[in-house]
Design a protein around this motif. Structure first.
Motif, PDB file in Angstrom:
ATOM      1  N   UNK A  86     116.935 -14.819 -14.732  1.00  0.00           N
ATOM      2  CA  UNK A  86     117.465 -14.366 -16.092  1.00  0.00           C
ATOM      3  C   UNK A  86     117.254 -15.161 -17.233  1.00  0.00           C
ATOM      4  N   UNK A  87     116.226 -15.097 -17.919  1.00  0.00           N
ATOM      5  CA  UNK A  87     115.653 -16.087 -18.822  1.00  0.00           C
ATOM      6  C   UNK A  87     116.651 -16.473 -19.690  1.00  0.00           C
ATOM      7  N   UNK A  88     117.651 -15.604 -20.257  1.00  0.00           N
ATOM      8  CA  UNK A  88     118.697 -15.625 -21.294  1.00  0.00           C
ATOM      9  C   UNK A  88     119.588 -16.636 -20.598  1.00  0.00           C
ATOM     10  N   UNK A  89     120.163 -16.328 -19.432  1.00  0.00           N
ATOM     11  CA  UNK A  89     121.234 -17.567 -18.865  1.00  0.00           C
ATOM     12  C   UNK A  89     120.433 -18.646 -18.374  1.00  0.00           C
ATOM     13  N   UNK A  90     119.091 -18.607 -18.023  1.00  0.00           N
ATOM     14  CA  UNK A  90     118.411 -19.709 -17.538  1.00  0.00           C
ATOM     15  C   UNK A  90     118.440 -19.808 -16.129  1.00  0.00           C
ATOM     16  N   UNK A 108     125.823 -25.427 -10.435  1.00  0.00           N
ATOM     17  CA  UNK A 108     126.460 -24.548  -9.781  1.00  0.00           C
ATOM     18  C   UNK A 108     127.617 -23.606 -10.408  1.00  0.00           C
ATOM     19  N   UNK A 109     127.312 -23.663 -11.764  1.00  0.00           N
ATOM     20  CA  UNK A 109     128.308 -23.110 -12.815  1.00  0.00           C
ATOM     21  C   UNK A 109     128.019 -21.553 -13.223  1.00  0.00           C
ATOM     22  N   UNK A 110     126.693 -21.189 -12.791  1.00  0.00           N
ATOM     23  CA  UNK A 110     126.254 -20.168 -13.230  1.00  0.00           C
ATOM     24  C   UNK A 110     126.637 -19.001 -12.225  1.00  0.00           C
ATOM     25  N   UNK A 111     126.790 -17.724 -12.967  1.00  0.00           N
ATOM     26  CA  UNK A 111     127.198 -16.331 -12.316  1.00  0.00           C
ATOM     27  C   UNK A 111     126.389 -15.269 -12.771  1.00  0.00           C
TER      28      UNK A 111
END
Lengths: 304, 304
Positions: free
Chosen positions: A95-99, A4-7
């Motif tokens: 968003x592959x970079x951020x997974x 749950x930490x991605x933005x």
């Protein structure tokens, strides 16, 4: 989506637009369908513009928005229409970079945070809602990987604020009123790009940065309900002026462009005055400016 | 008439009138024929009025006039029309006391001196020309023993200043635009006398006593030439309002009377704004007064 930490964020910048043939009066309040076509010039985004950042995160518990740093409610029908229309067209986002991987069907459960800033006075007659809703719709569409063409996006922005549809294009833009009851054909088209008339300079003179006493929404509702002149204007006067203005823009005919812009702006104010109770958007200072401009137009018409 | 030392004088006092359905626009500039009917209230002659003394003497070598103590030219077509029309209807005059006898045919050779005073600001939007020409025509008609009825006199005063025709009656007056090309049926009629609505009080708030920047004559000419809204107003809006106003006056219906007066005044100002270049007869102070009045009307409509 377990973590749950991605933005994920998108920032966009959208300029305001100034109508040269005015929009005043709706035939449908909810869908925001106008009673006449209008034409505007989109300003340079370097000058008067809205900058909006939209963010999505599984940690957000509800949709939220801040305007000029102050939280505002998204409960209104206009925000809800834009959010609903964009969400219903959302697609998979990777968003592959951020997974990060968001599936189309996830968007209904995800919430957005929106931060919007105007670099000019809000609700003071400078079309802040036009720039604002255009930027909101554009940035949400980017975030949610919406694949609609600009015209379709403009019909969504229109449901936030009518004139917002015109801010999705640069240069000279026409908002076609459309005929369909569902509003699907009420959208903006570009008449000419921002490079078409390079030496045209628009000067914005801010007479007062105070918020208008009557909002455009309630003002035009009162005009539709009470001004006999508005109906004649929308049916008989504007259609002819639209054709004349399209021609003036096409041929870069400044005297006609200036004359039409001034007379149509004055007629819009005339209709406000014909409203009961009357609406005054001009004061003694703007009266003097308008008279000065009239003199200039005459000068330009006679010398060019 | 051999003795040149006699002088014969008549003094008259005529009030100004305030239109409640406005006159704005002529279909004939010379005869002063309007593009729509109008209705006015004649003020109490104790308040805003013109006092005119007309004198005739064989010693006078030319027609002369003084307005507020300053000599002005009588060369203009409007003065000439009034003088010609009254002279052509002059009759024998006998003043046994003074031993004066003027024959009908003598009037063509005699000259008049006219002294006129307004007890209120001239050319500041308070219908000074209406009171002025009505008083001029009335006092000349008295002096020259003209026997026309008041309606016919009003058609003569109309050729001095359109709204002057309405000042020849007290109370509530309608100026019928008429249909004849020679203007013979464009005259005033009394709708109700000054005693009909005794408790109606008119308050005149003078916002500025400076002369108007655009005279009514050139203002309405420019509106006729350039305002698309004026033509719709005169053909479609005013005829309905005239009927409503006649009914409101007849039944002493103050809410309707006030509402119609306000909306028609605002529409007149709207048409001025729709004129190219625009005409502004209101300033920030009058805007505030108009808004205050709007509130009052609403209050009165809901409480009466």
């Amino acid at each position: 989506m377990a973590n749950k930490n991605w933005i994920l964020m998108v920032t966009a910048q959208t300029p305001t637009n100034i109508a040269v043939i005015k929009y005043w009066g709706k035939r449908d309040e909810t869908l925001i369908l106008p009673i006449n076509d209008s034409i505007s010039v989109t300003l340079d985004p370097e000058h008067l513009c809205t900058t909006t950042t939209v963010a999505v995160s599984p940690s957000f518990e509800s949709d939220k928005m801040w305007l000029n740093g102050k939280e505002i409610s998204l409960a209104g029908g206009r925000y809800q229409s834009c959010l609903r229309e964009i969400r219903s067209r959302a697609n998979d986002v990777e968003d592959e970079e951020k997974g990060i991987s968001i599936k189309k069907q996830d968007w209904d459960k995800l919430h957005v945070h929106i931060a919007s800033f105007n670099n000019f006075p809000t609700a003071a007659g400078l079309a802040s809602s036009a720039a604002g809703f255009a930027c909101l719709v554009y940035s949400l569409a980017k975030l949610m990987n919406v694949k609609e063409e600009q015209g379709k996006l403009s019909a969504i922005a229109r449901q936030g604020s009518g004139s917002a549809c015109r801010s999705l294009f640069g240069g000279f833009v026409k908002w076609i009123m459309g005929n369909e009851a569902n509003g699907s054909d009420s959208m903006a088209v570009q008449l000419a790009s921002e490079t078409h008339w390079d030496d045209l300079v628009i000067i914005i003179a801010v007479v007062s940065s105070r918020q208008k006493e009557t909002s455009s929404t309630s003002g035009m509702r009162e005009s539709v309900d009470t001004s006999p002149l508005l109906h004649y204007r929308s049916k008989e006067v504007v259609p002819k002026r639209i054709l004349q203005m399209e021609e003036a823009i096409k041929t870069r005919d400044f005297p006609s462009f200036a004359k039409l812009t001034c007379t149509d702006s004055n007629q819009f104010h005339a209709v406000c005055l014909d409203t009961s109770p009357p609406i005054f958007y001009m004061n003694d200072t703007s009266h003097r400016q308008v008279l000065l401009l009239s003199c200039f137009s005459v000068l330009l018409i006679t010398t060019l």
